[in-house]
Design a protein around this motif. Structure first.
Motif, PDB file in Angstrom:
ATOM      1  N   GLU A   1       0.840  -1.198   0.000  1.00  0.00           N
ATOM      2  CA  GLU A   1       0.000   0.000   0.000  1.00  0.00           C
ATOM      3  C   GLU A   1       0.878   1.251   0.000  1.00  0.00           C
ATOM      4  OE1 GLU A   1      -3.264   2.367   2.799  1.00  0.00           O
ATOM      5  OE2 GLU A   1      -1.887   0.898   3.657  1.00  0.00           O
ATOM      6  N   HIS A   2       1.911   1.237   0.819  1.00  0.00           N
ATOM      7  CA  HIS A   2       2.798   2.391   0.908  1.00  0.00           C
ATOM      8  C   HIS A   2       3.576   2.610  -0.385  1.00  0.00           C
ATOM      9  CE1 HIS A   2       6.580   4.513   2.034  1.00  0.00           C
ATOM     10  NE2 HIS A   2       5.782   5.179   2.847  1.00  0.00           N
TER      11      HIS A   2
ATOM     12  N   GLY B   1      -6.951  -1.037  -4.536  1.00  0.00           N
ATOM     13  CA  GLY B   1      -6.947  -2.381  -3.961  1.00  0.00           C
ATOM     14  C   GLY B   1      -6.071  -2.506  -2.744  1.00  0.00           C
ATOM     15  N   THR B   2      -4.841  -1.994  -2.826  1.00  0.00           N
ATOM     16  CA  THR B   2      -3.946  -2.107  -1.672  1.00  0.00           C
ATOM     17  C   THR B   2      -4.487  -1.331  -0.476  1.00  0.00           C
ATOM     18  OG1 THR B   2      -2.607  -0.284  -2.571  1.00  0.00           O
ATOM     19  CG2 THR B   2      -1.865  -2.532  -3.028  1.00  0.00           C
ATOM     20  N   TYR B   3      -5.134  -0.192  -0.739  1.00  0.00           N
ATOM     21  CA  TYR B   3      -5.707   0.601   0.357  1.00  0.00           C
ATOM     22  C   TYR B   3      -6.785  -0.192   1.082  1.00  0.00           C
ATOM     23  CZ  TYR B   3      -8.548   4.056   2.795  1.00  0.00           C
ATOM     24  OH  TYR B   3      -9.262   4.731   3.753  1.00  0.00           O
ATOM     25  N   TRP B   4      -7.724  -0.764   0.334  1.00  0.00           N
ATOM     26  CA  TRP B   4      -8.840  -1.471   0.970  1.00  0.00           C
ATOM     27  C   TRP B   4      -8.401  -2.794   1.590  1.00  0.00           C
ATOM     28  CZ3 TRP B   4     -12.673   1.188   2.465  1.00  0.00           C
ATOM     29  CH2 TRP B   4     -13.075   2.326   1.753  1.00  0.00           C
ATOM     30  N   LEU B   5      -7.414  -3.438   0.998  1.00  0.00           N
ATOM     31  CA  LEU B   5      -6.885  -4.657   1.615  1.00  0.00           C
ATOM     32  C   LEU B   5      -6.283  -4.341   2.980  1.00  0.00           C
ATOM     33  CD1 LEU B   5      -5.153  -6.316  -1.473  1.00  0.00           C
ATOM     34  CD2 LEU B   5      -7.184  -7.164  -0.277  1.00  0.00           C
ATOM     35  N   ALA B   6      -5.548  -3.249   3.074  1.00  0.00           N
ATOM     36  CA  ALA B   6      -4.952  -2.862   4.361  1.00  0.00           C
ATOM     37  C   ALA B   6      -6.028  -2.570   5.400  1.00  0.00           C
ATOM     38  CB  ALA B   6      -4.048  -1.643   4.166  1.00  0.00           C
ATOM     39  N   GLN B   7      -7.167  -1.995   4.961  1.00  0.00           N
ATOM     40  CA  GLN B   7      -8.249  -1.711   5.908  1.00  0.00           C
ATOM     41  C   GLN B   7      -8.864  -2.999   6.448  1.00  0.00           C
ATOM     42  OE1 GLN B   7      -8.434   1.596   6.648  1.00  0.00           O
ATOM     43  NE2 GLN B   7      -6.814   1.586   5.080  1.00  0.00           N
ATOM     44  N   ILE B   8      -9.025  -3.980   5.573  1.00  0.00           N
ATOM     45  CA  ILE B   8      -9.605  -5.250   6.019  1.00  0.00           C
ATOM     46  C   ILE B   8      -8.668  -5.952   6.998  1.00  0.00           C
ATOM     47  CG2 ILE B   8     -10.381  -7.536   5.281  1.00  0.00           C
ATOM     48  CD1 ILE B   8     -11.284  -6.252   2.650  1.00  0.00           C
ATOM     49  N   TYR B   9      -7.378  -5.932   6.715  1.00  0.00           N
ATOM     50  CA  TYR B   9      -6.427  -6.548   7.636  1.00  0.00           C
ATOM     51  C   TYR B   9      -6.418  -5.836   8.987  1.00  0.00           C
ATOM     52  CZ  TYR B   9      -4.399 -10.032   4.539  1.00  0.00           C
ATOM     53  OH  TYR B   9      -4.221 -11.134   3.744  1.00  0.00           O
ATOM     54  N   GLU B  10      -6.610  -4.532   8.965  1.00  0.00           N
ATOM     55  CA  GLU B  10      -6.717  -3.788  10.228  1.00  0.00           C
ATOM     56  C   GLU B  10      -7.909  -4.284  11.035  1.00  0.00           C
ATOM     57  OE1 GLU B  10      -6.585  -1.144  13.368  1.00  0.00           O
ATOM     58  OE2 GLU B  10      -5.024  -1.588  11.893  1.00  0.00           O
ATOM     59  N   ARG B  11      -9.027  -4.522  10.361  1.00  0.00           N
ATOM     60  CA  ARG B  11     -10.223  -5.011  11.062  1.00  0.00           C
ATOM     61  C   ARG B  11     -10.003  -6.432  11.592  1.00  0.00           C
ATOM     62  NH1 ARG B  11     -13.065  -2.451   6.646  1.00  0.00           N
ATOM     63  NH2 ARG B  11     -13.676  -4.451   5.727  1.00  0.00           N
TER      64      ARG B  11
END
Length: 436
Positions: free
Chosen positions: A341-342, A354-364
């Motif tokens: 993402e970075h 995609g990388t942004y939303w994947l990182a959000q799901i992993y945070e959850r």
């Protein structure tokens, strides 16, 4: 299968990086031999050797050189360029920088031979600017090569001229992609280019360009010096030769292991002292963080391009990251996802979004806020990125997610049902109880 130290055979010598040490280990003899050959003969020798690119894709090195138009002459003819991709930044990959630190002259000799073969009068080594010691070693080695007559005008009395530029990049993972590297080298923001045209036709400054990895170029002098049959006596038929395997993680002796292509992880672990005491292998990467994960079921997969491909992964940069049972696979993949993402350049929507939303799901998943449909969302987003992004960064970000869901879906589900990560690295039995 025994190890095959070629590039690493004198890494332990005092001051292995100096020209005098390199001379004592056949240094620049391959260059003299190559300059006595026709450029096309050098290309054919490398082609016949079967040397495949060591940067990840595994494309034939000699074939890549052969794509350069060789008959262009006259005032309208464009210059040819050689660019060495030394922008090593794949998580887990650590072979090129040690090579440049220990034996920079083998890279410079290989670059001179490659430039001669493609009829280039200027070559570039693009290095990550943060790696100051490697930069200094290369600059010193280049100065020694100029002083010795291996670079500059009329090299070794052959009327061949070559200038070598050591270029320090500003540090961006995307610049490891060859066309983004070319944009950066030209002074622009590093972003992948649309292809075609390919670099062989329109590369650096819109001129015919070959871009090769450090290890690929460093492998050329021993091939020229010892011959095709010698090189093909190692490795497998379709993946011949020696290569550097970078072993890191939960093993007794991490480091570089130079071995024939086709060796297995089980064999490499014997050399590396095995997984750390009282622990067992859980999962591993065959080619860095951008390649699909494998498990302990794949210990005997031949580590060549065909063997790893048959196991539905990629050999990549041969960065073998070893994780034992104390590691939460969700947490590990999350760290890689945050990295991608970075480092996404933002040029294409699948990777940027995609990388942004994947990182959000992993945070959850880690914080205990994941919903029951989040695993399906992970799979959907990763699938929308894989093969659909502008360059391979999107594929690399999706690969560990898709493969970890395939092999460890129960562990992902446990993060949802337990309301967060149930994995306590001090007591790996806790996870087993949740999964049971």
């Amino acid at each position: 299968m025994p190890l095959t130290p070629v590039l690493t055979r004198y890494w332990d010598q005092p001051e292995s990086w100096t020209l005098s040490t390199y001379h004592s280990h056949d240094g620049y003899q391959a260059l003299q031999k190559a300059l006595a050959m026709e450029p096309d003969e050098v290309i054919q020798t490398v082609t016949d050797s079967g040397l495949r690119g060591r940067g990840g894709a595994g494309f034939g090195t000699g074939m890549k050189w052969g794509f350069i138009p060789q008959g262009d002459k006259g005032p309208a003819a464009k210059p040819h360029y050689l660019v060495v991709n030394a922008d090593e930044s794949e998580p887990g990959t650590c072979k090129d920088i040690p090579l440049m630190l220990a034996t920079p002259h083998v890279l410079i000799e290989g670059a001179i031979i490659a430039a001669y073969a493609i009829r280039a009068s200027r070559a570039f080594i693009y290095l990550r600017g943060e790696v100051i010691p490697a930069l200094a070693r290369l600059q010193t080695a280049a100065a020694e090569a100029y002083a010795a007559g291996y670079l500059g005008t009329d090299i070794l009395g052959t009327k061949y001229d070559l200038d070598l530029v050591i270029h320090a990049g500003a540090g961006a993972y995307i610049c490891g992609e060859e066309t983004a590297l070319l944009d950066s080298l030209e002074g622009r923001r590093g972003q992948p280019r649309l292809r075609p045209p390919f670099p062989a036709v329109s590369g650096l400054y819109a001129c015919p360009t070959v871009v090769n990895n450090v290890e690929s170029i460093a492998s050329v002098p021993p091939i020229i010096l010892n011959g095709v049959d010698w090189f093909r006596s190692m490795g497998s038929d379709k993946s011949p030769g020696f290569t550097l395997y970078s072993l890191s993680g939960h093993i007794a002796r991490p480091g570089q292991y130079e071995a024939p292509l086709g060796i297995t992880l089980r064999e490499l672990l014997r050399y590396a002292g095995g997984v750390r005491d009282a622990h067992r292998l859980k999962f591993w990467t065959p080619g860095g963080a951008s390649t699909p994960l494998l498990t302990d079921e794949h210990l005997d997969v031949p580590l060549d391009y065909e063997g790893v491909g048959a196991a539905e992964s990629m050999l990549g940069t041969k960065a073998l990251q070893i994780f034992d049972e104390t590691t939460c696979v969700v947490r590990a993949v999350r760290r890689w996802t945050q990295f991608y993402e970075h480092e996404s350049c933002g040029k294409c929507t699948p990777c940027r979004e995609g990388t942004y939303w994947l990182a959000q799901i992993y945070e959850r998943l880690e914080s205990g806020e994941a919903a029951s449909d989040d695993l399906a969302k992970l799979a959907d987003i990763a699938g929308a990125m894989n093969g659909k992004s502008f360059c391979a960064l999107g594929d690399g970000a999706a690969s560990p997610i898709i493969s970890s869901l395939k092999y460890f879906r129960d562990e992902y589900a446990a993060h949802v049902t337990a309301g967060g990560c149930p994995f306590d690295p001090r007591d790996s039995m806790l996870l087993q109880e949740v999964l049971a």
